[in-house]
Design a protein around this motif. Structure first.
Motif, short mmCIF file in Angstrom:
data_model
loop_
_atom_site.label_atom_id
_atom_site.label_comp_id
_atom_site.label_asym_id
_atom_site.label_seq_id
_atom_site.Cartn_x
_atom_site.Cartn_y
_atom_site.Cartn_z
N LYS A 20 36.81 79.78 58.67
CA LYS A 20 36.85 78.69 59.65
C LYS A 20 36.64 79.23 61.06
O LYS A 20 35.87 78.65 61.84
CB LYS A 20 38.18 77.95 59.56
N SER A 79 33.06 80.15 61.59
CA SER A 79 32.25 78.94 61.66
C SER A 79 32.36 78.29 63.04
O SER A 79 31.37 77.81 63.60
CB SER A 79 32.69 77.96 60.57
N PHE A 87 32.62 76.62 55.40
CA PHE A 87 32.86 75.76 56.55
C PHE A 87 31.56 75.54 57.31
O PHE A 87 30.71 76.42 57.35
CB PHE A 87 33.88 76.40 57.52
N GLN A 89 35.68 72.15 56.73
CA GLN A 89 35.53 72.68 55.39
C GLN A 89 34.64 71.79 54.52
O GLN A 89 34.77 70.57 54.54
CB GLN A 89 36.90 72.85 54.72
N LYS A 90 33.76 72.45 53.78
CA LYS A 90 32.89 71.75 52.81
C LYS A 90 33.53 71.89 51.44
O LYS A 90 34.16 72.90 51.14
CB LYS A 90 31.50 72.38 52.78
N THR A 97 40.20 81.91 54.04
CA THR A 97 39.85 80.56 54.49
C THR A 97 39.92 80.46 56.00
O THR A 97 39.01 79.93 56.65
CB THR A 97 40.79 79.52 53.84
N THR A 145 27.21 77.12 59.65
CA THR A 145 27.79 77.20 58.32
C THR A 145 28.13 78.64 57.98
O THR A 145 27.32 79.55 58.18
CB THR A 145 26.79 76.66 57.27
#
Length: 124
Positions: free
Chosen positions: A74, A77, A117, A122-123, A70, A83
Motif C-alpha cells: 500500500k 502504491s 494495490f 486494495q484490489k 500488505t 499499481t
C-alpha cells in the motif's frame, strides 16, 4: 528437503515515473529493506535480508508478516501513485519421481500470499 522463502513484487508505473526513478534504490518500511530495481517497463521489488546474507534461507522473508507485506504494498502504491503487486511465499524442494523411475530435485510444494494495490486502494 529445502525451503526457499521470497518476498517479491512489481511496481507498474507510467513512463514518466519510471524515467525519474533511479536504476537501483531502496525502500525501508518497518525496519525491512526492499531493493527496487528497474526492469523493462516496471520496477521489481525484493526484500533484502537484514543480516546481509541473501541466501535462499532469507530469514526476513520467512518472518515478515502478511500484514506487513500488505502495508508495504500500500505504501509503495501511494508513493508511486500506481499499481503495485507483492507476493510472500515459499517453495519446497525435494526429490520428485520421474517417468523413467529416477528422480529429480525440484519444487514439490509451494504456497504464496498475493496482494495488489492501485493508488493506495486494495484490489481484490
Amino acid at each position: 528437503m529445502d525451503y526457499e522463502y521470497n518476498v517479491i513484487g512489481s511496481i507498474f508505473c507510467n513512463t514518466d515515473t519510471l524515467k525519474a526513478t533511479a536504476e537501483f534504490s531502496e525502500f525501508i518500511y518497518k525496519g525491512y529493506t526492499f531493493s527496487l530495481r528497474k526492469f523493462r517497463d516496471k520496477i521489481s521489488i525484493a526484500l533484502r535480508d537484514s543480516t546481509g546474507d541473501n541466501s535462499k534461507d532469507n530469514s526476513d522473508c520467512k518472518t515478515i508478516s502478511e500484514s506487513d507485506v500488505t502495508e508495504t504494498c500500500k505504501a509503495l502504491s501511494q508513493k508511486y501513485a500506481c499499481t503495485v503487486s507483492m507476493q510472500k511465499g515459499y517453495e519446497v524442494y525435494g526429490n520428485a519421481n520421474v517417468f523413467n523411475g529416477g528422480s529429480d530435485y525440484e519444487i514439490i510444494d509451494e504456497k504464496w500470499f498475493t496482494v495488489e494495490f492501485d493508488n493506495g486502494i486494495q484490489k481484490f
